[in-house]
Design an enzyme around this catalytic site. Structure first.
Site, short mmCIF file in Angstrom:
data_model
loop_
_atom_site.label_atom_id
_atom_site.label_comp_id
_atom_site.label_asym_id
_atom_site.label_seq_id
_atom_site.Cartn_x
_atom_site.Cartn_y
_atom_site.Cartn_z
N ASN A 112 0.81 -1.22 0.00
CA ASN A 112 0.00 0.00 0.00
C ASN A 112 0.85 1.27 0.00
O ASN A 112 0.38 2.32 -0.45
CB ASN A 112 -0.91 -0.03 1.23
CG ASN A 112 -1.52 1.32 1.54
OD1 ASN A 112 -2.48 1.74 0.88
ND2 ASN A 112 -0.97 2.02 2.53
N ALA A 113 2.08 1.17 0.47
CA ALA A 113 2.91 2.38 0.63
C ALA A 113 3.05 3.11 -0.71
O ALA A 113 3.40 2.49 -1.71
CB ALA A 113 4.28 2.00 1.17
N ILE B 162 3.71 7.30 -2.61
CA ILE B 162 3.93 8.74 -2.47
C ILE B 162 3.57 9.45 -3.78
O ILE B 162 3.50 8.82 -4.83
CB ILE B 162 5.40 9.07 -2.11
CG1 ILE B 162 6.37 8.55 -3.20
CG2 ILE B 162 5.77 8.50 -0.75
CD1 ILE B 162 7.80 9.07 -3.04
N GLY C 195 -0.09 16.11 -14.41
CA GLY C 195 0.78 16.36 -13.25
C GLY C 195 1.30 15.09 -12.60
O GLY C 195 1.99 15.15 -11.58
N TYR D 161 3.71 9.14 -11.16
CA TYR D 161 2.78 8.34 -10.33
C TYR D 161 1.94 7.39 -11.20
O TYR D 161 1.79 6.21 -10.89
CB TYR D 161 1.89 9.31 -9.55
CG TYR D 161 0.95 8.70 -8.55
CD1 TYR D 161 1.35 8.48 -7.23
CD2 TYR D 161 -0.37 8.38 -8.90
CE1 TYR D 161 0.46 7.95 -6.30
CE2 TYR D 161 -1.25 7.85 -7.97
CZ TYR D 161 -0.83 7.65 -6.68
OH TYR D 161 -1.71 7.13 -5.75
N ILE E 130 -9.61 9.46 -2.53
CA ILE E 130 -10.04 9.09 -1.20
C ILE E 130 -9.63 10.20 -0.22
O ILE E 130 -8.57 10.83 -0.41
CB ILE E 130 -9.37 7.74 -0.77
CG1 ILE E 130 -9.56 6.66 -1.86
CG2 ILE E 130 -9.90 7.27 0.58
CD1 ILE E 130 -10.99 6.27 -2.17
N1 CAA Z 1 -5.87 19.44 -17.24
C1 CAA Z 1 -5.45 20.38 -18.08
N2 CAA Z 1 -4.74 21.46 -17.69
C2 CAA Z 1 -4.47 21.57 -16.40
C3 CAA Z 1 -4.88 20.61 -15.45
C4 CAA Z 1 -5.61 19.52 -15.92
N3 CAA Z 1 -6.07 18.54 -15.09
N4 CAA Z 1 -4.43 20.99 -14.23
C5 CAA Z 1 -3.77 22.14 -14.42
N5 CAA Z 1 -3.80 22.49 -15.71
C6 CAA Z 1 -3.24 23.67 -16.33
C7 CAA Z 1 -3.67 24.95 -15.64
O1 CAA Z 1 -4.89 25.38 -16.13
C8 CAA Z 1 -2.53 25.90 -15.99
O2 CAA Z 1 -2.69 26.35 -17.30
P1 CAA Z 1 -2.17 27.79 -17.79
O3 CAA Z 1 -0.68 27.77 -17.56
O4 CAA Z 1 -2.54 27.86 -19.21
O5 CAA Z 1 -2.87 28.76 -16.90
C9 CAA Z 1 -1.36 24.97 -15.95
O6 CAA Z 1 -1.84 23.64 -16.16
C10 CAA Z 1 -0.73 24.98 -14.58
O7 CAA Z 1 0.53 24.88 -14.88
P2 CAA Z 1 1.60 25.21 -13.80
O8 CAA Z 1 2.91 25.17 -14.51
O9 CAA Z 1 1.26 26.44 -13.02
O10 CAA Z 1 1.43 23.94 -12.85
P3 CAA Z 1 1.98 23.77 -11.43
O11 CAA Z 1 3.45 23.74 -11.44
O12 CAA Z 1 1.29 24.70 -10.51
O13 CAA Z 1 1.52 22.27 -11.12
C11 CAA Z 1 -0.06 20.56 -10.57
C12 CAA Z 1 0.18 21.93 -11.20
C13 CAA Z 1 0.96 20.25 -9.45
C14 CAA Z 1 0.05 19.45 -11.58
C15 CAA Z 1 -1.44 20.69 -9.99
O14 CAA Z 1 -2.34 20.94 -11.05
C16 CAA Z 1 -1.90 19.45 -9.27
O15 CAA Z 1 -1.53 19.19 -8.13
N6 CAA Z 1 -2.79 18.69 -9.90
C17 CAA Z 1 -3.39 17.52 -9.26
C18 CAA Z 1 -2.75 16.29 -9.73
C19 CAA Z 1 -3.48 15.17 -9.08
O16 CAA Z 1 -4.65 14.88 -9.39
N7 CAA Z 1 -2.83 14.47 -8.17
C20 CAA Z 1 -3.47 13.42 -7.48
C21 CAA Z 1 -2.96 13.38 -6.08
S1 CAA Z 1 -3.88 12.25 -5.07
C22 CAA Z 1 -3.35 10.78 -5.59
O17 CAA Z 1 -2.46 10.62 -6.36
C23 CAA Z 1 -4.09 9.61 -5.03
C24 CAA Z 1 -4.70 8.82 -6.09
O18 CAA Z 1 -4.21 7.70 -6.37
C25 CAA Z 1 -5.91 9.29 -6.75
#
Ligand code: CAA
Length: 235
Positions: free
Chosen positions: A77-78, A80, A138, A142, A175
């Site tokens: 499960n671990a 990041i 992003g 992962y 979650i």
């Molecule tokens: N689709 C399309 N475009 C997106 C987007 C998406 N889902 N998310 C962000 N963008 C776009 C923004 O609109 C922005 O566009 P503009 O530059 O044209 O304004 C751009 O991307 C943002 O770019 P940045 O360079 O500013 O991005 P950042 O360095 O701030 O990083 C990120 C953004 C870290 C990826 C942030 O969007 C993020 O954290 N996203 C979530 C990712 C995610 O869902 N992670 C899941 C974590 S939980 C998990 O992983 C558990 C699991 O198993 C489900």
């Protein structure tokens, strides 16, 4: 044994397995305080090692088996996150996630596999992710590891079947854990709006899937993936 078993989804899994009557060992990598309060609250023993480190995993698993007995059920499960758009992702962010989420599964299962083969019974349950199924902005690192985890499970299922071992994966959606709470609030709200159930999942909802797969009676379920994501993505 549940890796990353003292917090988040892992803690719920540890508790659910204990409630089913299993002796549970929960591992953790760093947060001593959380592990101590988890043990105090649940009576479940915790063990500290980094799942990304093969030798540490092997030594830690030997200690668990010495103290609690052979490991019949292993829950990898671990995990990041080191989220960043690909153009900003560093080789370190790639490596850390691969080492923990993908190689960590190898490190966790490999040491317990020979014992399962000898005893003719085993349950390997890997916590993958919705984002291993669909990809995620992003999360090149992962998503790659979580898709890779499904490959591990499907291969182990074939290798273990004749020895009474099953290997299955669970793909949780979003979650309510610290990992998801670390996503910027605006992004998180946008994600929740894409979940037809209209809410984040609860760790216990994933734990119940694990308890189901761990059961002695689940022997015909092998190489499968349980998708639990509130309808956000259909495979
Ligand atoms: N689709 C399309 N475009 C997106 C987007 C998406 N889902 N998310 C962000 N963008 C776009 C923004 O609109 C922005 O566009 P503009 O530059 O044209 O304004 C751009 O991307 C943002 O770019 P940045 O360079 O500013 O991005 P950042 O360095 O701030 O990083 C990120 C953004 C870290 C990826 C942030 O969007 C993020 O954290 N996203 C979530 C990712 C995610 O869902 N992670 C899941 C974590 S939980 C998990 O992983 C558990 C699991 O198993 C489900």
């Amino acid at each position: 044994m549940v890796t990353g078993g003292s917090r988040g989804i892992g803690a719920a899994i540890s508790k659910a397995l204990k409630d089913k009557g299993y002796t549970v060992a929960a591992t953790y990598a760093g947060n001593d305080e959380a592990a101590a309060s988890f043990t105090e609250e649940t009576g479940i023993k915790t063990y500290k090692w980094n799942a990304a480190d093969y030798e540490a995993s092997k030594t830690g698993i030997a200690k668990v088996e010495e103290e609690l007995g052979p490991i019949d059920i292993v829950v990898a499960n671990a995990g990041i996150t080191r989220d960043a758009p690909f153009h900003k992702m560093t080789p370190e962010q790639w490596k850390e996630v691969v080492d923990t989420n993908l190689t960590g599964v190898f490190n966790t299962v490999h040491p317990v596999w020979p014992g399962m083969r000898e005893r003719g019974f085993g349950r390997v349950i890997v916590i993958s992710s919705i984002n291993g199924q669909k990809g995620q902005f992003g999360q090149v690192n992962y998503a790659a590891t979580k898709a890779g985890d499904l490959g591990i499970v499907k291969s182990l299922a074939q290798e273990g079947a004749s020895k009474g071992i099953t290997a299955n994966a669970i793909c949780p959606g979003y979650i309510a854990t610290d990992m998801v709470m670390a996503v910027p609030e605006k992004v998180r709200e946008a994600i929740i709006s894409q979940i037809p159930t209209g809410r984040l999942g609860e760790p216990e909802e994933i734990a119940r899937c694990v308890a189901f797969l761990a059961d002695d009676d689940a022997g015909f379920i092998n190489g499968s993936t349980i998708t639990a994501n509130g309808g956000q993505f259909f495979v």
